[in-house]
Design a protein around this motif. Structure first.
Motif, PDB file in Angstrom:
ATOM      1  N   THR A  13      35.168  59.810 156.048  1.00 33.44           N
ATOM      2  CA  THR A  13      34.018  60.232 155.113  1.00 33.44           C
ATOM      3  C   THR A  13      34.160  61.063 154.226  1.00 33.44           C
ATOM      4  O   THR A  13      34.898  62.385 154.908  1.00 33.44           O
ATOM      5  CB  THR A  13      33.049  60.023 156.090  1.00 33.44           C
ATOM      6  OG1 THR A  13      32.934  61.167 156.754  1.00 33.44           O
ATOM      7  CG2 THR A  13      32.717  59.000 156.954  1.00 33.44           C
ATOM      8  N   LYS A  66      27.420  63.589 152.746  1.00 32.14           N
ATOM      9  CA  LYS A  66      28.212  62.394 152.748  1.00 32.14           C
ATOM     10  C   LYS A  66      28.150  61.624 151.512  1.00 32.14           C
ATOM     11  O   LYS A  66      26.800  61.489 150.949  1.00 32.14           O
ATOM     12  CB  LYS A  66      27.773  61.430 154.079  1.00 32.14           C
ATOM     13  CG  LYS A  66      28.673  60.325 154.182  1.00 32.14           C
ATOM     14  CD  LYS A  66      28.378  59.491 155.153  1.00 32.14           C
ATOM     15  CE  LYS A  66      29.028  57.948 155.267  1.00 32.14           C
ATOM     16  NZ  LYS A  66      28.644  57.030 156.255  1.00 32.14           N
ATOM     17  N   VAL A 104      28.549  58.025 149.184  1.00 28.57           N
ATOM     18  CA  VAL A 104      28.387  56.890 149.315  1.00 28.57           C
ATOM     19  C   VAL A 104      28.753  56.259 148.112  1.00 28.57           C
ATOM     20  O   VAL A 104      28.393  56.759 146.990  1.00 28.57           O
ATOM     21  CB  VAL A 104      27.162  56.393 149.655  1.00 28.57           C
ATOM     22  CG1 VAL A 104      27.112  54.691 149.711  1.00 28.57           C
ATOM     23  CG2 VAL A 104      26.808  56.850 151.084  1.00 28.57           C
ATOM     24  N   GLY A 105      29.720  55.544 147.902  1.00 25.21           N
ATOM     25  CA  GLY A 105      29.992  54.851 146.657  1.00 25.21           C
ATOM     26  C   GLY A 105      31.646  54.653 146.605  1.00 25.21           C
ATOM     27  O   GLY A 105      32.498  54.484 147.446  1.00 25.21           O
ATOM     28  N   CYS A 151      27.893  63.853 145.195  1.00 22.26           N
ATOM     29  CA  CYS A 151      26.797  62.766 145.506  1.00 22.26           C
ATOM     30  C   CYS A 151      25.718  62.312 144.414  1.00 22.26           C
ATOM     31  O   CYS A 151      25.178  61.445 144.755  1.00 22.26           O
ATOM     32  CB  CYS A 151      26.100  63.110 147.077  1.00 22.26           C
ATOM     33  SG  CYS A 151      25.114  64.767 146.665  1.00 22.26           S
ATOM     34  N   GLU A 196      35.647  55.284 146.101  1.00 25.87           N
ATOM     35  CA  GLU A 196      36.561  55.997 146.869  1.00 25.87           C
ATOM     36  C   GLU A 196      36.950  57.452 146.327  1.00 25.87           C
ATOM     37  O   GLU A 196      37.105  58.392 147.220  1.00 25.87           O
ATOM     38  CB  GLU A 196      37.734  55.321 146.926  1.00 25.87           C
ATOM     39  CG  GLU A 196      38.634  55.771 147.979  1.00 25.87           C
ATOM     40  CD  GLU A 196      39.996  54.563 148.147  1.00 25.87           C
ATOM     41  OE1 GLU A 196      41.221  55.048 148.068  1.00 25.87           O
ATOM     42  OE2 GLU A 196      39.581  53.638 148.537  1.00 25.87           O
ATOM     43  N   THR A 238      32.914  64.407 151.787  1.00 22.95           N
ATOM     44  CA  THR A 238      31.570  64.979 151.618  1.00 22.95           C
ATOM     45  C   THR A 238      31.525  65.626 150.174  1.00 22.95           C
ATOM     46  O   THR A 238      32.718  65.821 149.432  1.00 22.95           O
ATOM     47  CB  THR A 238      31.549  65.949 152.377  1.00 22.95           C
ATOM     48  OG1 THR A 238      32.702  66.894 152.480  1.00 22.95           O
ATOM     49  CG2 THR A 238      31.425  65.629 153.836  1.00 22.95           C
TER      50      THR A 238
END
Length: 116
Positions: free
Chosen positions: A2, A11, A13-14, A21, A16, A4
């Motif tokens: 994961t 974290k 998300v989305g 964020c 690579e 950051t």
């Protein structure tokens, strides 16, 4: 694995290759990196910006004439410029980015704008 956020360490998300964020975190991170690191640097940049604004205001047409008194009355500081251009004819121009000036006789100054 994961990833950051580089700013808030939340974290991500989305995609690579995403580094932040949100747009807010991306802006905050880049503002921190690009800010003037010291008061000395900030003060010099402020003086350069002020000189640039004064030259731009007095030199609307790209080439004009003004007096030392007028420049000083607007707060121009002759100690701060970004470059010097010495021409083949022996003239010396002082530039604040693309706005420049050349010292003439009797406290007059020729204001010029460099084509960029």
């Amino acid at each position: 694995m994961t990833k950051t956020c580089l700013e808030c360490e939340e974290k991500i998300v989305g995609r690579e290759d995403k580094k932040f964020c949100s747009d807010g975190c991306r802006n905050a991170y880049n503002n921190k990196i690009n800010k003037d690191s010291t008061n000395y640097m900030r003060n010099i940049n402020n003086k350069l910006r002020k000189n640039y604004r004064i030259l731009s205001e007095l030199n609307v047409d790209g080439k004009s004439k003004t007096t030392r008194t007028k420049l000083l009355s607007k707060g121009f500081d002759f100690d701060y410029f970004t470059s010097i251009l010495n021409t083949k004819s022996g003239n010396t121009y002082f530039f604040v980015y693309e706005q420049g000036y050349m010292i003439l006789e009797n406290d007059y100054y020729m204001l010029v704008k460099k084509d960029i």
